[in-house]
Each structure stands twice: as structure tokens, then as C-alpha cells.
Design a protein around this motif. Structure first.
Motif, PDB file in Angstrom:
ATOM      1  N   SER A  94      -0.587   6.298   2.639  1.00 53.46           N
ATOM      2  CA  SER A  94      -1.933   6.624   3.131  1.00 53.46           C
ATOM      3  C   SER A  94      -2.713   5.363   3.517  1.00 53.46           C
ATOM      4  O   SER A  94      -3.724   5.442   4.211  1.00 53.46           O
ATOM      5  CB  SER A  94      -2.711   7.445   2.100  1.00 53.46           C
ATOM      6  OG  SER A  94      -2.756   6.780   0.859  1.00 53.46           O
ATOM      7  N   ASP A  95      -2.245   4.197   3.073  1.00 50.87           N
ATOM      8  CA  ASP A  95      -2.827   2.928   3.539  1.00 50.87           C
ATOM      9  C   ASP A  95      -2.124   2.439   4.800  1.00 50.87           C
ATOM     10  O   ASP A  95      -2.702   1.701   5.588  1.00 50.87           O
ATOM     11  CB  ASP A  95      -2.657   1.833   2.470  1.00 50.87           C
ATOM     12  CG  ASP A  95      -3.258   2.214   1.145  1.00 50.87           C
ATOM     13  OD1 ASP A  95      -4.463   2.494   1.118  1.00 50.87           O
ATOM     14  OD2 ASP A  95      -2.525   2.245   0.137  1.00 50.87           O
ATOM     15  N   GLY A 138       0.819  -1.202   0.000  1.00 54.79           N
ATOM     16  CA  GLY A 138       0.000   0.000   0.000  1.00 54.79           C
ATOM     17  C   GLY A 138       0.854   1.252   0.000  1.00 54.79           C
ATOM     18  O   GLY A 138       2.059   1.213   0.292  1.00 54.79           O
ATOM     19  N   GLY A 165     -12.989  -5.086   1.061  1.00 55.69           N
ATOM     20  CA  GLY A 165     -12.834  -3.747   1.627  1.00 55.69           C
ATOM     21  C   GLY A 165     -14.175  -3.168   2.037  1.00 55.69           C
ATOM     22  O   GLY A 165     -15.235  -3.656   1.631  1.00 55.69           O
ATOM     23  N   ASP A 200     -13.171   1.836   0.759  1.00 58.71           N
ATOM     24  CA  ASP A 200     -12.115   1.301  -0.112  1.00 58.71           C
ATOM     25  C   ASP A 200     -12.630   1.104  -1.534  1.00 58.71           C
ATOM     26  O   ASP A 200     -11.861   1.102  -2.485  1.00 58.71           O
ATOM     27  CB  ASP A 200     -11.641  -0.074   0.393  1.00 58.71           C
ATOM     28  CG  ASP A 200     -11.138  -0.019   1.810  1.00 58.71           C
ATOM     29  OD1 ASP A 200     -10.205   0.748   2.068  1.00 58.71           O
ATOM     30  OD2 ASP A 200     -11.693  -0.740   2.674  1.00 58.71           O
ATOM     31  N   ARG A 227     -10.642   0.852  11.589  1.00 57.96           N
ATOM     32  CA  ARG A 227     -11.591   1.446  10.638  1.00 57.96           C
ATOM     33  C   ARG A 227     -12.718   2.085  11.427  1.00 57.96           C
ATOM     34  O   ARG A 227     -13.026   1.622  12.522  1.00 57.96           O
ATOM     35  CB  ARG A 227     -12.167   0.355   9.701  1.00 57.96           C
ATOM     36  CG  ARG A 227     -12.983   0.864   8.547  1.00 57.96           C
ATOM     37  CD  ARG A 227     -12.210   1.813   7.657  1.00 57.96           C
ATOM     38  NE  ARG A 227     -11.081   1.181   7.004  1.00 57.96           N
ATOM     39  CZ  ARG A 227     -11.003   0.976   5.694  1.00 57.96           C
ATOM     40  NH1 ARG A 227     -11.976   1.391   4.919  1.00 57.96           N
ATOM     41  NH2 ARG A 227      -9.940   0.389   5.176  1.00 57.96           N
ATOM     42  N   ARG A 250      -5.138   6.587  -7.441  1.00 59.09           N
ATOM     43  CA  ARG A 250      -4.480   7.112  -6.235  1.00 59.09           C
ATOM     44  C   ARG A 250      -3.879   8.464  -6.585  1.00 59.09           C
ATOM     45  O   ARG A 250      -3.513   8.702  -7.737  1.00 59.09           O
ATOM     46  CB  ARG A 250      -3.367   6.146  -5.761  1.00 59.09           C
ATOM     47  CG  ARG A 250      -2.789   6.477  -4.422  1.00 59.09           C
ATOM     48  CD  ARG A 250      -3.836   6.493  -3.326  1.00 59.09           C
ATOM     49  NE  ARG A 250      -4.440   5.208  -3.095  1.00 59.09           N
ATOM     50  CZ  ARG A 250      -4.249   4.490  -1.985  1.00 59.09           C
ATOM     51  NH1 ARG A 250      -3.510   4.972  -1.022  1.00 59.09           N
ATOM     52  NH2 ARG A 250      -4.836   3.314  -1.847  1.00 59.09           N
ATOM     53  N   GLN A 253      -7.196  11.129   6.609  1.00 59.25           N
ATOM     54  CA  GLN A 253      -7.055  11.417   5.182  1.00 59.25           C
ATOM     55  C   GLN A 253      -7.204  12.909   4.897  1.00 59.25           C
ATOM     56  O   GLN A 253      -6.981  13.354   3.775  1.00 59.25           O
ATOM     57  CB  GLN A 253      -8.075  10.597   4.375  1.00 59.25           C
ATOM     58  CG  GLN A 253      -7.933   9.092   4.553  1.00 59.25           C
ATOM     59  CD  GLN A 253      -6.640   8.543   3.958  1.00 59.25           C
ATOM     60  OE1 GLN A 253      -6.016   9.166   3.104  1.00 59.25           O
ATOM     61  NE2 GLN A 253      -6.221   7.374   4.414  1.00 59.25           N
TER      62      GLN A 253
END
Lengths: 579, 579
Positions: free
Chosen positions: A253-254, A250, B250, B254, A275, B275, A284
């Protein structure tokens, strides 16, 4: 590093230079590490630029060997300097010319060209070397009171004029002391670090988690940008960086789980839940703020198991760019898990890589020819997988299967290994070549699959419109919906402003062809004039609303970062419909 | 659905009811679908609540069979109603009692209890059924001018008072017309839909992509919340939902690639790049806004290959909750790819599931006993994998291997299959049982592994502090850093306010034990009083700054959503340190 040249060895600058010279600032990475091109690359450059050995006998560009010296007044008062000294300690504030310049620029080519020519425009009035989060919070609070601009210097590898101290004030150099582990949590597989932690120190800390923390096993951070050796965790996060292994691990940002910032309105801290459904995602919002909302202090990162023994390497040659693209897309859409490194070179990059590796004179070349592959059309693909043994093996198996379905010729894992050896080294070439007026720089963007051919063709056409310019493109950081396209261009250029104009032209071509401004380099002050035009006026104004909340007096990284304080007349709008 | 009861069959309400009754509004899902508990569950309930068959002979709760009727004035002017009619067409605006109430509430237990008691507090003045994005943009622009509150009704399955029209105004019922496919892009593997698209319609559209779009293969949306059959894409997105298969596909945050909103300040549109590194992530700012920034119009989702043939199912019994948790954590941290469905039941849920499936009277029970497993300690784990064949197989293999390492006894894929059959059905039970005063409701949160035991114990203790209450917990939506904990509680309750107080107590227990407010249900108006106290004052004020930008006159979902317009005295602060 020494290279044996058969015929003529150019006069590459190999001697050491003063640690307080301009060169010591603009040079890439470790002072004692120098990379000269291989003879094959040297020959290619001579050909491309129609130069003789003669041209590489004497330096044609400023070398920057002089001691740093300039006259730029310090605008902070004695009282202000005293206050800062009282916060960080008197040994950890500097106002000498060298210290101020050392954190004033990153590694943007425009910065390097300016520094070679001793053009010193923007430096901070003082450099502070903070030790703790609390010190940084106190500094930011004081700067908010006194309206003193605050800049941050992490690894110093910005290629977007991200760290440039346009408005003076102070710069926080995070490298010296603000680089410690705050917490390691093996149960949750996380590590919390101070933002100045360097990439290599983080990785070493995690690789040795058994010794360092009494952990059950070794871990990896999973984040390896090309600038890895000279980058900091804070820089990764605030710019939304991506490592070369991001297809598996990732982008940053992941990987970020939580962050803490010192802002003019106080501490902003996000939580560490895996989450949430509790309104907009604050993590974010803060990531990508590039120092304009506040100073990132602590970061909690997800960590991964360190399993180098499960890596499976492979590489392939494809007939042409279209076929290779289709294979790449299938690899990412087939749901066999994602490989880790994924690099597909276009025909020009492939041609040059074959030359550099000397493949063009081997039987391998005849194998390609026997398949009807043509130089100038063929595309080199390399990669490897990570993860649990069975996962990694199956993923590699599928990548190979798909490559073969699309007519790829296997080159084994050798090519990948060769690439790995030099993966963090290439930026060293920049300095050596530039001594002879040859500039290497890069640009990159994010593209959807359905627009890939157009972006590649149009941006390449612009790059090549400059005479005698090498333009190598590859795809990396790949997704089911698209990929990053990355350009490495090599051209002759000495004038910073001329280079800046060419660079801006590439950025325009990227956007006009329907790609994003950046996939992972960020915006900084270099790309900022285009940002509002890229996002749309109403969408961009969201950033302004956030800025007004966090930093109402514009003390955080002011002077154009993300375009937040840019005058209207300096903004560029490439599309009429987006105004 | 009919169940044969051996001894006594309670008087479950099976007859049809008026389509304009209160029951037609608060009942879960399709009007003609009714689910009565199996006899084993019925017996368990009788035992738990110390009730006789007698108590289930006559309804003890309001059935809501009356026609909807109430006196609440319409506060919109004739001119305003005329304007709306001119935008959506005269056939697509309704102001009758039934239409207004039909979109005024979701499926929050507090809503259902109020509707059973004909407590009609908050309804919109008019219901509009828009057809296009442009109509919605015109409606929102007009409402901004006239300061008319705007609510949105998608699938209507909110369990957070998310759709409740506290301030009157209009509600946009998206179900009727705003549910079309806008674009399908097989190359990029994306679909763009109108926000009112229902879950089943989306999935059917994608499963039949070959017929519908001439695609090369079938696709799936990958998002299957328990409310799937009665949820909309727009609802998934604005609340930050998660489906039961989120561990593989996800969460919706996601899966979303791009969004478009009609806000009081105009259209807000994000781009579709896979992205970007270009400032804060606008997609992640808009998701979770729960209708308070604007109306979501178009959504572009990533789609996935539909490969039901590669599913591998398995289930296990673990000795106890601690061992099972450790196994679950290893499964998520081993890097063998993530399974799709992942459900680990705690001892109470396990005990009840064994009873419901009748396992407690089979030889299987003796097998558990022979291993020394004890009822009230054992934990049931079930799951399956998705993805490419080799990936799915390897992932399932690793899950099984780890389960065995932690002493799990294999129960084959049968248990998983049984669970799958009823996966979207359970909410139907709520209505049937409530006719006899038995309430089933759920709560959920996000927890880090290192805090899992504490959260489980403390929240469970609070739930069980109410006499005769069943409290089943399971872990699902699992990550390397933690998981969602989900509580299903069954208790006797008739009074909406009494229930609300109990519910608030559970939410407090969740937060005090160190878990997030919600993993995927969202905040709405129900949880809103706690949000600022959960995030911290300065962090929460970011949402207020965004709200002030998008909706300066507070017309979007006003009346407490996300707490944005909640008076200070109605807010709850559970932690002193966060003020």
C-alpha cells in the motif's frame, strides 16, 4: 532436494504425480520441487507428537494422487459461454473439471485439507484467460448485465479463501496472458504492469532493466512476500500484502502509485501524482477490496534501485523476549532509517531454529550459557539493511549498537544468510509433512508496542492449548508504533472442520488480546465473519456503502469475501462494545 | 518589527486596530505582529509595478478598520439556541455580529478581499465553543435531527474557502476549549489530542514531554506548515496537509495513526494498529473529507524524537532549472534517506531571493558569474536533514555530493538559516502590502518528475500573462516519483471577483499541464468546481457514495465543499475525456 538422514529416512513422497491430479492443485509451488524436513526437524516432530519412525513409514493422510473428477453442473448458458469465447478467443476459455478446480482454491490450509479429501464444493462454471485490460472490461460489463459472478485467480497463494468461487460463475485466470509490462518510466521510477504479472517475472524484468528498457541501471520491486514465487502483483495489491523487506521498502500500500479497475459500473482509474490533497484517497479505498469492487487490471508501482552490494547483514541473540522487544522498539524509534529484513524470534521459535541449524550442539551454545542465557528464554534476531551504501552502513551500525546496548550477543551475518537461502522454500514442507497428518500453518496480526507482550502471551497460550502443538512466534514488518506478530504452528490434524475450528480460535485469541485481524494476509472469506465485529458496525458499513456503489448486484467475488454479503447470523462479534 | 529604509519609508500601517474590526479578522496571525517588506523588496515592487514612492504614501485599499457590523438574520429558533446552550454551557455560545464573522472565513485571498470591502455574505447563525468530544457528538446528533448546517473553525488558515459558512447554521470554534491532550504514549510514540489543538501548543507540549508527562525524552510533531502558528491539528488532518519538513516526517496522512469523528450517523473511530490488511483503509477515507462527513474530534498522531542538535544545513546554487531538477531527482532517488526541508527555487524566485538577501551586490555574485552562471537562469537550493546523528550526517553528505556532481556551488548553511528565521512570517507581509493594492497569494500542486518542466513552464506562462506580475516558483515536499510545485505570485488587484478569475486561471493552467489540483492546501469550496473533472465522473462518485452514507441530509460543511452539493452547471470540466 535430498537430505541424508543418519538413522531412518521417512517415506517422504518424492515421486512425480499426474499434472491433472488433486495433488497438482493443492501442492505448493513448482510441481517438481519437494522439500523434506531436515533430520533435526524430523526428530523434533517425532518427539513433539510422541511418534516412532513407524508412523512415518506409511502415509496416514490422503495423498491426492487421483485424477480430478467431480460432477458439478455448468450453469452458464451456451450463449453466455459463446459470448465469453468471443471476447477472449475460443482457445482461452475452459470448462473441463481440471481447469475449473485449478482456480477454485488458494493455499488456505482449509482448502488443502478439503482437496486432499476430494471435497469439491465450489468451482467456477468456466475459466477465462484474458489477454488485455479491454477484454476484462468487456467481460465485467457483460457479467454485470447477465448477473454472472466474477472471480479472479492470480498467483493462487491466498491463505484466506480469497479466490474461492463460492457462487460459481467465471474465474479469470490471470497467469497465462495478463502478465505484461505496460510502461516503464525511469525518470519517475515507476513500472506499470498487468495485474497477473508474477513476482519473479516482475523482479527479473526490473533487475534487467538495462537490457529490457535501455535503462541506466537495474531496479528492484522491493516486495518479497514468502509466497513471492507463486504470487501476482494483483494479489499483492487487492489484499494489501507486505513483503519480508517491508520495513525498508514499505508494504504494497506504500509501493502502489496508481491502479485501474474494471468494475460493474465501469473503469475506475487513479492518477500517478506522488501525493494529493483532493479528498479521500481513492488508491487506499480500492486497495484491500479483495475483488469485491472490481477486477484490478493495471497497476503502477514505485520501483527502487537494485543495489545488492550495499546489503549489510547481522544477527544477535538476546537474553529474553522482553529485552529483545525493547531492543527492537529502540531500533525502530531511533530514526536511523529502517532496516529491510527484521525478524525477531520468540523463545520457542529460537529453540527450534537452534535445533534446526544444529547450533544446540556447538560451542556457540556454550557461549550463550556462559552469558547466563537459557534455552526457552533466549531470542534470535536477524536482519539486513538496504539502500545507498552510507545509509545502509549507518543503519546496520545503529542496529548493532542498539543490540549490544540491550545485551545482544552478535552471531555475525551467517544466520541471516542461512535464513535467506530458505526464505521462499518453507511452504514446500507443508505438503511433505501433511502426508503424515502433520499440519503446518500460520497466522499473523498487527500490534502496538505497548500491547506486544499481552498479545504474544495470550495467543501463544491458545495455540498451545491444543495438545502437542508447536507454536513459533516472530516479529517482522516493524514500525516505530508497533509490529507484525507472526505465528507458525505445527499440529496433528486431518479433519478440515476440526482445523477450521482451531484456526478460528487463534483468530479470536488475537482479537481478544487487542491485535488487528491481519497485518498482511488479508480477510478473504475465511476471516470475514469477524470483520464487522473488529471494525465496528458503523465503520464497517462504509465498506458496504462502497460495495453498493461499485457492484450493486454483488457479482464481484461474492459469497462472503470481506463479509459483504454474509448473513447476520454468520457474523462473529467478539466485543460487546463494538456492536 | 522595524526596518530602516535608506531613502523613503512607505506609510506601512503600524498602529493597532480595534480587536472587533474587520481587520482583526482578515489580518494574518497575532494582532500585534506586522511585517513590512525589506527595502530591497519594496524597491523591487516599485520597479515591477512601475510605481513611485508617492503611491506608497497613502493607502489605496480599504484598511478594514471599522467595527464589524452587518444585518444578517439569525435563522435558528430560540429552542434550538437553548438546546445548544444547554450542551456547551450558556457562556459558550455567541450570536453577536463579531463572533459570527470571526469564524465565517479563513485566509483565502478571496475572503480577505471581501472582508476588506465589508462584503459579508456567509456567516453562521451561532458560534459554539465545545469543550469535549461528547458535547460535539451531542451537537452533531441534534443538528442531524434538526437539519442544521454544521461548520468547524480550527486554526482559520484555510486558503480554499474551507470554513466558509455558506448555509448558515452553526460553527464550532475549536480554539477556545477543544485543544487538550487526551493521551500520551511514549512506548508507542503517539499522542492523542483534541482536534482544536494548535500547532505551537502541540509542539511545545511534545518538546517538554519530560516535564509534562515524565517522558524519557523530548519529542516533536514533525509537522510545520507555513501556517503552523495559526493552524490546528484538526485542520491539518481533514485537509490532508503537509508541513515544510514533510520530505522527512511525511505528510499528515503519513503521521496520523487514528481518528475519531462525530458524524450524523454516529461516532466513527479508527484503530491504532501500525498497519492492517483488513479491507479499504478507513483512515484514508476520512482524511481529506474536509468536514463533509463529520466533525473530527480526537486524533492520534505518531511523534518523533526531538533532536535539533543533529540538524545538518546546506544550500547550493545551480546553473539552471533543468540541472537543478536533475540534481533534486537524484537526491530523492538515491536511497540515502530523505532530507527534511528541501526547497529548490526557480530562476525568478532565485533572482528575487538574491535581491532580498542583498546577495546581488556581494562578491558571491561575482563567484557565480565566474562560473558562467547567469541571473535569470540560476537556481537556489536549500535544505536540512533530521534524524539520528549518523543518518542525518550521511543524508546531508549525499545531498552535498549530488549537488556538486550536478555543478552546484555551495553556499553553506547560512542561506538555510536565513530562510528558517522567516519561515512562518511571510504571510504577515500580505496585509501590509495589500493596504497599497498589492496582492500576494500562492498556489501549489503535485507533479511527477517526467512532467515537471512542462508544468513549471505552462503555469508560469499563465501567471505572467497578467501584466506586471511576479511569479516565483519553488519545489518542496519531494518524493522519488515527483514533487510539489509551489507558486508565489504578486500582482496588483483590488477587486475580489477579478482576483478570483485570475486564481481560477492558474488552477486551470495547473490541471491542463498535467498536475494535480492540490498537493497539500486541499479543495474547500474554492477549488471544488474542478474536482469531479479532475478525478473523473465515476471516481468522483465514490466521494458522493461516502457522503450519502455519513451525512444523508447534507448538514456537514454544506455549500460546495469538495463540490459534493454543487449544481452540475457550476462544475468545470477541463478535459473532455474524463467526463
Amino acid at each position: 532436494m535430498s537430505h541424508a538422514y543418519k538413522d531412518f529416512e521417512p517415506n517422504w513422497l518424492r515421486e512425480s504425480f499426474s499434472p491433472t491430479s488433486y495433488r497438482s492443485i493443492f501442492k505448493w509451488g513448482a510441481p517438481d520441487r519437494i522439500k523434506a524436513p531436515k533430520e533435526s526437524l524430523y526428530k523434533l516432530l517425532k518427539e513433539t507428537f510422541q511418534l516412532t519412525d513407524e508412523a512415518f513409514s506409511d502415509y496416514t493422510e490422503e495423498l491426492g494422487l487421483d485424477e480430478v473428477k467431480y460432477e458439478l453442473p455448468i450453469r452458464l448458458t451456451t450463449q453466455q459461454l459463446g459470448k465469453f469465447a468471443s471476447i477472449v478467443g475460443p482457445d482461452y476459455i475452459r470448462t473441463d473439471c481440471y481447469a475449473r478446480l485449478s482456480v477454485a482454491y488458494g493455499k488456505t490450509m482449509y482448502d488443502i485439507l478439503r482437496l486432499r479429501h476430494k471435497i469439491v464444493e465450489n468451482v467456477p462454471d468456466a475459466v477465462l484467460y484474458p489477454d488485455t485490460k479491454e477484454q476484462i472490461e468487456e467481460i465485467v460489463a457483460y457479467c454485470a448485465e447477465e448477473k454472472i459472478p466474477v472471480y479472479v485467480y492470480g498467483g493462487g497463494s491466498s491463505v484466506t479463501r480469497g479466490v474461492e468461487c463460492v457462487k460459481g460463475g467465471i474465474s479469470l485466470d490471470m497467469r497465462l496472458r495478463f502478465n505484461k509490462v505496460v510502461a516503464f518510466n525511469e525518470v519517475d521510477q515507476t513500472i506499470t504492469v498487468e495485474a497477473g504479472m508474477s513476482g519473479p517475472k516482475l523482479e527479473e524484468t526490473l533487475n534487467n532493466a538495462v537490457q529490457n528498457f535501455g535503462a541506466k541501471r537495474a531496479y528492484t520491486c522491493g516486495h518479497f512476500p514468502q509466497s513471492f514465487e507463486h504470487s501476482s502483483v494483483g494479489g499483492w495489491v487487492v489484499t494489501r500484502g507486505a513483503g519480508q523487506n517491508s520495513t525498508y521498502y514499505g508494504c504494497i500500500s506504500d509501493i502502489v502509485l496508481a491502479q485501474e479497475y474494471a468494475t460493474p459500473i465501469g473503469r475506475i482509474k487513479t492518477d500517478t501524482y506522488p501525493r494529493k490533497a483532493a479528498g479521500p484517497d481513492l488508491n487506499q479505498i480500492m486497495m484491500g477490496s479483495e475483488g469485491t469492487f472490481g477486477v484490478l487490471t493495471h497497476v503502477t508501482l514505485k520501483i527502487f534501485r537494485h543495489m545488492p552490494e550495499t546489503v549489510c547483514r547481522y544477527s544477535f541473540m538476546f537474553r529474553n523476549w522482553e529485552t529483545a522487544q525493547s531492543a527492537a522498539r529502540e531500533m525502530m524509534q531511533c530514526e536511523a532509517g529502517h532496516p529491510s529484513v527484521f525478524r525477531l524470534s520468540d523463545p520457542e521459535e529460537t529453540r527450534i531454529m537452534l535445533r534446526l541449524y544444529g547450533v544446540d550442539e556447538t560451542p556457540l551454545m556454550r557461549l550463550f550459557q556462559s552469558r547466563g542465557f537459557k534455552e526457552g528464554e533466549m531470542c534470535l534476531y536477524l536482519g539486513f539493511t538496504n539502500g545507498e551504501k552510507g545509509f545502509s552502513k549507518n543503519c546496520a551500525h545503529m542496529m548493532k549498537k542498539i543490540a549490544k546496548q540491550y545485551g545482544g550477543v552478535s552471531l555475525t551475518g551467517y544466520v541471516t544468510k542461512s535464513w535467506e537461502k530458505g526464505r521462499f522454500d518453507d511452504p514446500y514442507l507443508r505438503d511433505t509433512l501433511q502426508d503424515f497428518g502433520v499440519v503446518i500453518d500460520t497466522m499473523e496480526c498487527s500490534v502496538n508496542w505497548s500491547n506486544m507482550s499481552r498479545v504474544h502471551a495470550e495467543v501463544r497460550a491458545f495455540c498451545k492449548s491444543r495438545p502437542n502443538t508447536i507454536c513459533m512466534t516472530h516479529m517482522s514488518h516493524v514500525y516505530p508504533q508497533g509490529a507484525n506478530l507472526y505465528w507458525i504452528f505445527i499440529t496433528q490434524c486431518r479433519d478440515p472442520e476440526e482445523f477450521k475450528a482451531y484456526h478460528a480460535g487463534i483468530l479470536s485469541a488475537i482479537q481478544k488480546s487487542g491485535a488487528s485481524m491481519s497485518h498482511h494476509h488479508g480477510i478473504g472469506k475465511m476471516f470475514a465473519p469477524w470483520l464487522e465485529g473488529s471494525l465496528g458496525r458503523r465503520e464497517y458499513a462504509v465498506f458496504k456503502a462502497l460495495k453498493a456503489y461499485f457492484d450493486p448486484d454483488n457479482i464481484m467475488n461474492p459469497g462472503g469475501t470481506l463479509g459483504l454479503d454474509l448473513p447476520e447470523e454468520e457474523k462473529k462479534f467478539l466485543r460487546e462494545d463494538i456492536k
